[in-house]
Design a protein around this motif. Structure first.
Motif, mmCIF file in Angstrom:
data_model
loop_
_atom_site.group_PDB
_atom_site.id
_atom_site.type_symbol
_atom_site.label_atom_id
_atom_site.label_comp_id
_atom_site.label_asym_id
_atom_site.label_seq_id
_atom_site.Cartn_x
_atom_site.Cartn_y
_atom_site.Cartn_z
ATOM 1 N N ALA A 218 71.133 35.745 30.526
ATOM 2 C CA ALA A 218 71.548 34.383 30.148
ATOM 3 C C ALA A 218 73.046 34.336 29.893
ATOM 4 N N ASP A 219 73.672 33.289 30.418
ATOM 5 C CA ASP A 219 75.069 32.991 30.110
ATOM 6 C C ASP A 219 75.053 31.982 28.964
ATOM 7 N N ILE A 220 75.584 32.360 27.822
ATOM 8 C CA ILE A 220 75.444 31.494 26.627
ATOM 9 C C ILE A 220 76.242 30.196 26.729
ATOM 10 N N ASP B 7 79.096 41.448 19.597
ATOM 11 C CA ASP B 7 80.370 42.117 19.861
ATOM 12 C C ASP B 7 80.976 41.369 21.052
ATOM 13 N N TYR C 154 84.854 40.095 32.261
ATOM 14 C CA TYR C 154 83.384 40.215 32.168
ATOM 15 C C TYR C 154 82.711 39.284 33.188
ATOM 16 N N TYR C 155 83.270 38.085 33.358
ATOM 17 C CA TYR C 155 82.695 37.169 34.362
ATOM 18 C C TYR C 155 82.839 37.751 35.766
ATOM 19 N N LEU D 163 74.338 41.471 24.699
ATOM 20 C CA LEU D 163 73.682 42.782 24.533
ATOM 21 C C LEU D 163 74.349 43.892 25.336
ATOM 22 N N GLY D 164 74.928 43.546 26.504
ATOM 23 C CA GLY D 164 75.592 44.557 27.323
ATOM 24 C C GLY D 164 74.670 45.718 27.637
ATOM 25 N N GLN D 165 75.159 46.931 27.370
ATOM 26 C CA GLN D 165 74.399 48.134 27.693
ATOM 27 C C GLN D 165 73.461 48.540 26.557
ATOM 28 N N LEU E 122 73.505 48.613 22.761
ATOM 29 C CA LEU E 122 73.591 49.306 21.469
ATOM 30 C C LEU E 122 72.620 48.717 20.438
ATOM 31 N N ASP F 201 72.274 38.828 28.079
ATOM 32 C CA ASP F 201 73.643 39.036 28.561
ATOM 33 C C ASP F 201 73.685 38.372 29.933
ATOM 34 N N MET F 202 74.884 37.988 30.389
ATOM 35 C CA MET F 202 74.951 37.354 31.717
ATOM 36 C C MET F 202 75.004 38.389 32.841
ATOM 37 N N ARG G 236 74.429 45.444 33.457
ATOM 38 C CA ARG G 236 74.578 45.992 32.105
ATOM 39 C C ARG G 236 73.238 45.977 31.370
#
Ligand SMILES: C[S@@+](CC[C@H](N)C(=O)[O-])C[C@H]1O[C@@H](n2cnc3c(N)ncnc32)[C@H](O)[C@@H]1O
Length: 218
Positions: free
Chosen positions: A34-36, A53, A64-65, A174-176, A178, A194-195, A199
């Motif tokens: 999801a892209d917030i 984070d 990141y995009y 959330l990324g990878q 943690l 996370d979008m 990741r």
């Protein structure tokens, strides 16, 4: 077939998560794309604690995009912080933890102060180096000290998941993974999004390596 985007460790081959799919664990934990700036996954609202984070400035956000092969829709970092604040308001958590850096510290503290009566700022580091300064800004309803001062972000997130009495924690960056790893390790429920699917696949793989058994819902 040629894989698009940055593939990180290649977990995407094993866990090829796509838009609309929800990876689920037996205890109710969930991960989705999801892209917030567009929408927050509905399940995030069930969390009573948030740890995020976020990207530290517009340049990092744009990168990141690019890595997610998406167009950056926001014109300024302030606009992005407005989106983050809206997500928190939607979730209405009892507790909020936001990791920030010298470049976005002022904006993040202002945001947390606008949402919670009690704000505490811990001095922390990332990548286990004293040269890498970061801060965890905590928002709570009553004054609380979770003894995160001086810790590296990795240990701090594991400590939050062990010690803070939340029912479920969410991280919409959330990324990878943690936060997912730390919550799973503590036997607690997490909701992650996370979008960037590449990741998220790393996060899904990390939980699987710790014994998590995923099912996929559409
Ligand atoms: C600093 S990283 C988070 C790292 C994470 N704590 C981990 O364990 O890997 C920021 C994350 O935010 C994600 N992100 C940035 N903008 C986003 C947006 N608008 N919606 C959803 N995710 C976004 C990026 O893809 C990236 O994974």
């Amino acid at each position: 077939m040629k894989q698009k985007g940055l593939r990180y460790d290649g977990s995407i081959d094993k866990y090829p998560i796509t838009e609309g799919e929800v990876y689920c664990l037996d205890n109710g934990s969930r991960i989705t794309i999801a892209d917030i700036t567009l929408e927050l996954p509905e399940f995030s609202e069930k969390a009573d604690c948030v740890f995020i984070d976020p990207a530290g400035n517009k340049g990092v956000l744009k990168a990141y995009y690019t890595k997610a092969e998406k167009e950056c829709p926001v014109q300024s970092f302030d606009e992005f912080v407005t989106h983050i604040k809206k997500c928190i308001e939607q979730i209405k958590p009892d507790r909020l933890f936001v990791e920030c850096f010298a470049r976005n510290k002022t904006q993040i503290i202002k945001m947390v102060e606008s949402l919670f009566p009690c704000v505490k700022i811990y001095n922390n580091t990332y990548y286990h180096s004293p040269k890498n300064a970061c801060w965890i800004v905590q928002g709570t309803k009553q004054p609380e000290d979770w003894k995160l001062e001086g810790m590296d972000e990795w240990e701090a997130v594991f400590k939050i998941c062990e010690d803070v009495p939340f029912k479920a924690i969410t991280d919409f960056f959330l990324g990878q993974g943690l936060v997912a790893e730390a919550a799973f390790n503590a036997g607690k429920v997490f909701y992650g999004s996370d979008m960037n699917r590449n990741r998220l696949a790393v996060a899904i793989n990390r939980i699987a390596k710790r014994g998590g058994d995923w099912t996929i819902n559409k």
